[in-house]
Design a protein around this motif. Structure first.
Motif, PDB file in Angstrom:
ATOM      1  N   GLU A  36      62.754  33.028 -24.645  1.00  0.00           N
ATOM      2  CA  GLU A  36      62.969  31.651 -24.261  1.00  0.00           C
ATOM      3  C   GLU A  36      63.409  31.527 -22.813  1.00  0.00           C
ATOM      4  O   GLU A  36      63.045  30.586 -22.122  1.00  0.00           O
ATOM      5  CB  GLU A  36      64.055  31.068 -25.152  1.00  0.00           C
ATOM      6  N   HIS A  37      64.225  32.474 -22.361  1.00  0.00           N
ATOM      7  CA  HIS A  37      64.791  32.357 -21.028  1.00  0.00           C
ATOM      8  C   HIS A  37      63.974  33.060 -19.952  1.00  0.00           C
ATOM      9  O   HIS A  37      64.019  32.663 -18.793  1.00  0.00           O
ATOM     10  CB  HIS A  37      66.218  32.905 -21.002  1.00  0.00           C
ATOM     11  N   PRO A 110      76.169  27.375 -22.809  1.00  0.00           N
ATOM     12  CA  PRO A 110      76.630  25.978 -22.760  1.00  0.00           C
ATOM     13  C   PRO A 110      78.135  25.874 -22.925  1.00  0.00           C
ATOM     14  O   PRO A 110      78.777  25.032 -22.285  1.00  0.00           O
ATOM     15  CB  PRO A 110      75.913  25.320 -23.948  1.00  0.00           C
ATOM     16  N   TYR A 114      80.637  24.142 -20.272  1.00  0.00           N
ATOM     17  CA  TYR A 114      81.428  22.982 -20.682  1.00  0.00           C
ATOM     18  C   TYR A 114      82.914  23.253 -20.502  1.00  0.00           C
ATOM     19  O   TYR A 114      83.661  22.376 -20.058  1.00  0.00           O
ATOM     20  CB  TYR A 114      81.114  22.622 -22.133  1.00  0.00           C
ATOM     21  N   LEU A 133      72.775  30.893 -14.428  1.00  0.00           N
ATOM     22  CA  LEU A 133      71.324  30.760 -14.332  1.00  0.00           C
ATOM     23  C   LEU A 133      70.708  31.847 -13.459  1.00  0.00           C
ATOM     24  O   LEU A 133      69.577  32.260 -13.677  1.00  0.00           O
ATOM     25  CB  LEU A 133      70.954  29.400 -13.730  1.00  0.00           C
TER      26      LEU A 133
ATOM     27  N   MET B  57      77.457  19.930 -25.102  1.00  0.00           N
ATOM     28  CA  MET B  57      76.943  21.303 -25.085  1.00  0.00           C
ATOM     29  C   MET B  57      75.511  21.360 -25.597  1.00  0.00           C
ATOM     30  O   MET B  57      74.702  22.156 -25.116  1.00  0.00           O
ATOM     31  CB  MET B  57      77.853  22.214 -25.918  1.00  0.00           C
ATOM     32  N   LEU B  60      73.344  20.226 -22.826  1.00  0.00           N
ATOM     33  CA  LEU B  60      73.317  21.306 -21.838  1.00  0.00           C
ATOM     34  C   LEU B  60      72.337  22.389 -22.244  1.00  0.00           C
ATOM     35  O   LEU B  60      71.566  22.900 -21.438  1.00  0.00           O
ATOM     36  CB  LEU B  60      74.708  21.948 -21.747  1.00  0.00           C
ATOM     37  N   LYS B  61      72.382  22.739 -23.533  1.00  0.00           N
ATOM     38  CA  LYS B  61      71.526  23.803 -24.037  1.00  0.00           C
ATOM     39  C   LYS B  61      70.064  23.447 -23.836  1.00  0.00           C
ATOM     40  O   LYS B  61      69.268  24.261 -23.373  1.00  0.00           O
ATOM     41  CB  LYS B  61      71.828  24.040 -25.516  1.00  0.00           C
ATOM     42  N   GLU B  63      68.829  21.386 -21.698  1.00  0.00           N
ATOM     43  CA  GLU B  63      68.567  21.394 -20.260  1.00  0.00           C
ATOM     44  C   GLU B  63      68.371  22.800 -19.737  1.00  0.00           C
ATOM     45  O   GLU B  63      67.466  23.069 -18.960  1.00  0.00           O
ATOM     46  CB  GLU B  63      69.792  20.801 -19.551  1.00  0.00           C
ATOM     47  N   LEU B  64      69.248  23.715 -20.174  1.00  0.00           N
ATOM     48  CA  LEU B  64      69.166  25.101 -19.699  1.00  0.00           C
ATOM     49  C   LEU B  64      67.832  25.718 -20.078  1.00  0.00           C
ATOM     50  O   LEU B  64      67.215  26.433 -19.290  1.00  0.00           O
ATOM     51  CB  LEU B  64      70.312  25.931 -20.275  1.00  0.00           C
ATOM     52  N   ARG B  65      67.389  25.443 -21.310  1.00  0.00           N
ATOM     53  CA  ARG B  65      66.109  25.996 -21.750  1.00  0.00           C
ATOM     54  C   ARG B  65      64.991  25.556 -20.825  1.00  0.00           C
ATOM     55  O   ARG B  65      64.135  26.350 -20.439  1.00  0.00           O
ATOM     56  CB  ARG B  65      65.801  25.540 -23.169  1.00  0.00           C
ATOM     57  N   THR B  67      65.306  24.393 -17.707  1.00  0.00           N
ATOM     58  CA  THR B  67      65.520  24.888 -16.344  1.00  0.00           C
ATOM     59  C   THR B  67      65.102  26.342 -16.195  1.00  0.00           C
ATOM     60  O   THR B  67      64.457  26.715 -15.214  1.00  0.00           O
ATOM     61  CB  THR B  67      67.004  24.748 -15.962  1.00  0.00           C
ATOM     62  N   MET B  68      65.450  27.152 -17.179  1.00  0.00           N
ATOM     63  CA  MET B  68      65.135  28.585 -17.067  1.00  0.00           C
ATOM     64  C   MET B  68      63.641  28.806 -16.942  1.00  0.00           C
ATOM     65  O   MET B  68      63.199  29.722 -16.257  1.00  0.00           O
ATOM     66  CB  MET B  68      65.649  29.344 -18.295  1.00  0.00           C
ATOM     67  N   LYS B  69      62.850  27.967 -17.619  1.00  0.00           N
ATOM     68  CA  LYS B  69      61.409  28.162 -17.570  1.00  0.00           C
ATOM     69  C   LYS B  69      60.850  27.921 -16.179  1.00  0.00           C
ATOM     70  O   LYS B  69      59.791  28.436 -15.825  1.00  0.00           O
ATOM     71  CB  LYS B  69      60.707  27.243 -18.579  1.00  0.00           C
ATOM     72  N   ARG B  70      61.559  27.126 -15.392  1.00  0.00           N
ATOM     73  CA  ARG B  70      61.053  26.828 -14.053  1.00  0.00           C
ATOM     74  C   ARG B  70      61.586  27.804 -13.011  1.00  0.00           C
ATOM     75  O   ARG B  70      61.175  27.781 -11.866  1.00  0.00           O
ATOM     76  CB  ARG B  70      61.465  25.412 -13.647  1.00  0.00           C
ATOM     77  N   MET B  71      62.513  28.650 -13.410  1.00  0.00           N
ATOM     78  CA  MET B  71      63.102  29.554 -12.422  1.00  0.00           C
ATOM     79  C   MET B  71      62.189  30.743 -12.173  1.00  0.00           C
ATOM     80  O   MET B  71      61.374  31.085 -13.021  1.00  0.00           O
ATOM     81  CB  MET B  71      64.459  30.038 -12.909  1.00  0.00           C
TER      82      MET B  71
END
Lengths: 432, 212
Positions: A36-37, A110, A114, A133, B57, B60-61, B63-65, B67-71
């Motif tokens: 996923e990451h 997260p 937070y 990140l 949270m 956030l989770k 969003e993080l998913r 964002t990571m795909k675009r990094m």
């Protein structure tokens, strides 16, 4: 001689696990997190290392059927994010090893972010987010990114000053929520031999939270609207290299990362404080919170109890606005120390009384309470009663369970078997 | 032997009392099928904990998913070659910042080998590329997948001999070469038709064309 089955509390091994003993479910979870990451290629390499342990580059490429180039890229990403480490072995062979539990920590990102928000507001939140990140960054890079991001959210014409972001960064470093990564040792050029196959990164204990003296001057920049392209919008041209790379980096080579252990320590403290609040009252919990705060940096996270704190010191450290008299504080401390849960212990009489927080005992109590709650929710209160009994007595025969719990034989047998079949209990055949 | 109750009579080979059944008690029925996949439970699970913190949270989770795909750390899998190369594909590439690791912190073997081939011999490379491309196209026509697989295998064998970067090199060169060539030869103005644009929306750019 008759054999009677003894029911025993099934021990959950929460202890440190070696990579080879990760369960299938954990490996699957790691696989999903990596995919996923970071995408499928990184996932393939990462999971392979989790399964097989330490391996050199070519073996990884061969065993996974991936090109060397792809393996290198994947390893670079994994190392950047502290998920894989390397070591030089005999004959200069470098081997790569996955840090499995660290992969699982990605689930908590997260929560880390937070938590920082609650402690250091938006600026702190974004600092930790950028560090998570990107794995690791220099302070100058973090400050710039965060200033830019904060500026985006501000009203037109307003910008975020680098100085303000720097200040928050320094506070995070002082309280150990961010830490310096081990770095390349500065060579003295005394050894003229061939360079080593891999650098040995080192960090001095006292340098870990040392912020470099930088004069970061500037303000965050908004992305110009003509440049703006939301993710996915078509851009016909090949992207040009960003011009920012040409500027000299003042803190080159000094990288920072989020200090996950410090966050875990914070979670532990939170759990203890809220347990005290639930069991006793708000004031007791504030006293405990103060004691924990005083011990934050002086006590190691794995210590069984905090350094002894005198009642006088605690009184001085209570939060501003907490108006309780010294006498009342002493009364509270005595109550806390006398409580059967033993979260607080008295270790001496000097300074008005020396007190410690019994960290291990507190955590064991919390863990037990959690387990009992799980049993109750899953099997009912009578099963919970049996469970508590067996937990307390360690070993019990079926007949003893019936008697102590005051539950009829047939039901007791049923309940014991149910818990046995779901691995909450284990059977130990012993001779009488 | 002492436990035998007689020929043909069922006898337990262990002490039944040990498991909790008294002698002679009726045993539970034999179960002939696997237990149900989702049995009814007496106790329903406790509802999930919600609150301001938990909702934040969760957001956030998500969003993080994204964002990571675009990094740049997210390594895309190279796509399988499609039968028809879509014209619009070239123009839909998402802009991704390139990430260059700090090589000083990594083992030396992590560095990609030097690509110095581009400069000195551009013409020769182009010729080689054209030949290679023709080969690939031929093979493709013969029967796509199996041939491609063979090609890949051969390709990887070659790689391990020559050096891993040749493939990347060629691919990069090929791509650039393609764009240049096509840009020269096409009569079409590339910006004229884009996916999803209304016809005539760009007509201001081409005043010499007749509009109906």
């Amino acid at each position: 001689m008759k054999d009677f089955p003894l029911y025993r509390f099934g021990v959950f091994s929460l202890a440190l696990r070696l990579p080879s003993t990760m369960t299938q479910a954990e490996i699957k979870l790691c696989s999903l997190l990596l995919q996923e990451h970071f995408g499928e290629i990184v996932e393939k390499i990462g999971v392979h290392l989790i399964r097989t342990g330490s391996q050199p580059l070519r073996v990884i490429a061969h065993d996974t059927g991936t090109s060397l180039d792809q393996v290198k890229k994947a390893l670079c990403v994994l190392i950047q994010h502290n998920l894989v480490s390397y070591q030089v072995h005999k004959r200069g062979v470098v081997e790569y090893e996955a840090q499995c539990s660290r992969v699982l920590r990605m689930l908590r990102y997260p929560r880390y972010i937070y938590t920082t928000k609650t402690l250091y507001s938006d600026t702190g939140e974004l600092i930790v987010e950028e560090l998570l990140l990107n794995g690791k960054l220099t302070m100058s890079a973090v400050v710039k990114k965060v200033a830019d991001r904060l500026t985006e959210t501000m009203e037109d014409g307003k910008t975020m000053d680098y100085a303000e972001v720097s200040n928050t960064f320094v506070r995070l470093a002082d309280t150990h929520f961010v830490q310096r990564c081990p770095s390349v040792p500065t060579t003295e050029n005394s050894d003229p031999g061939p360079p080593p196959p891999a650098p040995t990164l080192v960090i001095n204990e006292k340098d870990m939270y040392l912020v470099p003296k930088l004069s970061l001057i500037g303000k965050g920049k908004r992305r110009r609207s003509s440049d703006e392209d939301a993710a996915g919008e078509p851009k016909a041209k090949r992207p040009k290299h960003t011009t920012d790379n040409k500027e000299p980096i003042p803190d080159d080579g000094i990288y920072w990362q989020a200090n996950l252990d410090r966050f875990h320590q914070h979670f532990r403290d939170q759990a203890i404080v809220s347990a005290v609040a639930n069991r006793m009252d708000q004031t007791s919990s504030e006293i405990v919170r103060t004691m924990l705060r005083m011990s934050e940096i002086t006590t190691s996270s794995s210590a069984p109890f905090t350094q002894p704190l005198s009642s006088n010191e605690i009184f001085r450290s209570l939060p501003v606005g907490y108006n309780i008299s010294k006498q009342v504080l002493d009364q509270y401390l005595t109550l806390l120390a006398d409580d059967p849960l033993e979260f607080v212990g008295k270790s001496g009489d000097s300074g008005g009384g020396m007190y410690v927080i019994n960290l291990h005992k507190a955590l064991a109590s919390l863990a037990t309470a959690t387990l009992e709650s799980v049993v109750q929710e899953r099997f009912g209160s009578r099963c919970a009663r049996i469970f508590r009994l067996v937990l307390q007595k360690k070993h019990l025969e079926q007949k003893q369970v019936e008697d102590f719990a005051m539950i009829p034989a047939k039901e007791a047998k049923d309940m014991l078997y149910k818990m046995l079949s779901e691995n909450f209990m284990s059977l130990q055949v012993g001779c009488q | 032997m002492a436990g035998n109750k007689g020929r043909g009579r069922a006898a337990y080979t262990f002490n039944i009392e040990a498991v909790g059944f008294s002698k002679g008690e009726k045993l539970p029925d034999v179960v002939l099928k696997p237990p149900p996949l989702f049995p009814d439970t007496d106790y329903k699970p406790v509802p999930l904990k919600t609150g301001e913190g938990e909702e934040y949270m969760l957001a956030l989770k998500q969003e993080l998913r994204e964002t990571m795909k675009r990094m740049p750390y997210f390594i895309e899998t190279p796509e399988e070659r499609q039968d028809i190369e879509r014209y619009s594909k070239r123009y839909m590439k998402v802009y991704k910042e390139e990430w260059i690791p700090d090589w000083r912190r990594l083992p030396r073997e992590m560095m990609p080998r030097n690509k110095c081939k581009k400069g000195p011999k551009p013409k020769k490379a182009k010729d080689a590329d054209v030949l290679k491309k023709i080969e690939e196209l031929e093979k493709r026509d013969d029967g796509e997948k199996s041939d491609e697989e063979n090609e890949d295998k051969e390709g990887s064998k070659e790689k391990s001999k020559e050096g891993d970067d040749d493939d990347d090199d060629d691919a990069a060169e090929q791509e650039e070469y393609d764009e240049e060539e096509q840009e020269e030869e096409n009569d079409y103005i590339n910006s004229y038709f884009e996916d999803g644009d209304d016809f005539g929306a760009d007509s201001d750019d081409n005043m010499d064309e007749a509009t109906y």
